[in-house]
Design a protein around this motif. Structure first.
Motif, PDB file in Angstrom:
ATOM      1  N   LYS A 115     -29.167 -43.845 -51.612  1.00 26.98           N
ATOM      2  CA  LYS A 115     -28.186 -44.869 -51.998  1.00 26.98           C
ATOM      3  C   LYS A 115     -26.963 -44.734 -51.104  1.00 26.98           C
ATOM      4  O   LYS A 115     -26.699 -43.646 -50.579  1.00 26.98           O
ATOM      5  N   PRO A 116     -26.173 -45.812 -50.949  1.00 22.52           N
ATOM      6  CA  PRO A 116     -24.961 -45.712 -50.130  1.00 22.52           C
ATOM      7  C   PRO A 116     -24.090 -44.550 -50.605  1.00 22.52           C
ATOM      8  O   PRO A 116     -23.970 -44.303 -51.801  1.00 22.52           O
ATOM      9  N   ASP A 135     -30.822 -45.791 -46.954  1.00 26.34           N
ATOM     10  CA  ASP A 135     -29.935 -46.937 -46.890  1.00 26.34           C
ATOM     11  C   ASP A 135     -29.406 -47.041 -45.455  1.00 26.34           C
ATOM     12  O   ASP A 135     -29.012 -46.038 -44.852  1.00 26.34           O
ATOM     13  N   GLU A 136     -29.411 -48.259 -44.919  1.00 29.62           N
ATOM     14  CA  GLU A 136     -29.036 -48.475 -43.506  1.00 29.62           C
ATOM     15  C   GLU A 136     -27.638 -47.936 -43.178  1.00 29.62           C
ATOM     16  O   GLU A 136     -27.348 -47.581 -42.038  1.00 29.62           O
TER      17      GLU A 136
END
Ligand code: SF4
Length: 210
Positions: A115-116, A135-136
């Motif tokens: 997750k961010p 997460d990118e």
């Protein structure tokens, strides 16, 4: 994930504590440096070779106030804390990192990037898992990329994620521990062929420390 309490995770004032201990860092860039380790429960990524399976179910671990965790860290000579898991990005880590910063403790995290990220970090080690890509947002902020090599497919995964991280991110390949003997010759050859990579050893296991 079983019994994962989103409200508690969002507050970040109490964390399901699997274990905490003072030791030396065994992997990646900070290998050999002393640090206080905080292992937080909760992960549903399910790596078959995971050496922290006891951390997967957060409800098996006591919820401990971050005040207690920080005060325990301060009882040691540690000037850095490594937050690991489990998958620590599932939790709001802003309150914990703020408290550590008040005491001038450096904040390091080991994460698969589920997750961010929340919190204020001095060092972010991204260890992405191919069955659950990160997460990118982590590609821009990771200081270190650590890819675990279990089988040959992981080299492709390593190159895929290495093509996405920022230019300052330091690249490591680390054998999955149970396959160290069979994997290390190929990892050595790979690093010689592609010297942007470094080898990370789980030095703590060679030193027989946690
Ligand atoms: S991400 Fe980490 S804690 Fe979660 S299953 Fe994989 S190795 Fe284990």
């Amino acid at each position: 994930m079983k019994n994962f309490d989103e409200a508690i995770a969002q507050k970040g004032l109490e964390l399901p504590l699997v274990e905490e201990f003072y030791s030396l860092q065994g992997e990646g860039y900070h290998t050999g440096k002393a640090a206080y380790f905080i292992r937080i429960g909760g992960c549903d990524i399910g790596c078959r070779w995971c050496d922290s399976k006891m951390s997967w179910n957060p409800s098996l671990h006591p919820l401990v106030s971050i005040d207690v965790i920080v005060s325990n860290a301060l009882k040691t000579a540690a000037n850095a804390v490594v937050v690991t898991g489990g998958e620590p990005s599932l939790f709001n880590l802003k309150p914990l990192t703020e408290k550590l910063k008040v005491h001038k403790i450096k904040t390091f995290i080991e994460t698969a990037g589920a997750k961010p990220l929340t919190g204020n970090w001095d060092w972010i080690c991204l260890s992405p898992k191919r069955q659950s890509p990160p997460d990118e947002s982590f590609y821009k902020i990771a200081n270190e990329l650590k890819v675990i090599i279990y089988d040959d497919e992981d080299y492709h995964w390593a190159e895929e994620v290495a093509s996405k991280v920022n230019k300052d991110c330091i690249l490591y390949l680390q054998s999955e521990w149970s396959r160290y003997e069979q994997n290390i010759p190929a990892i050595v050859n790979y690093v010689k062929a592609y010297p942007k990579w470094n080898v990370s050893l789980q030095a703590h296991k060679f030193m027989h420390i946690p």
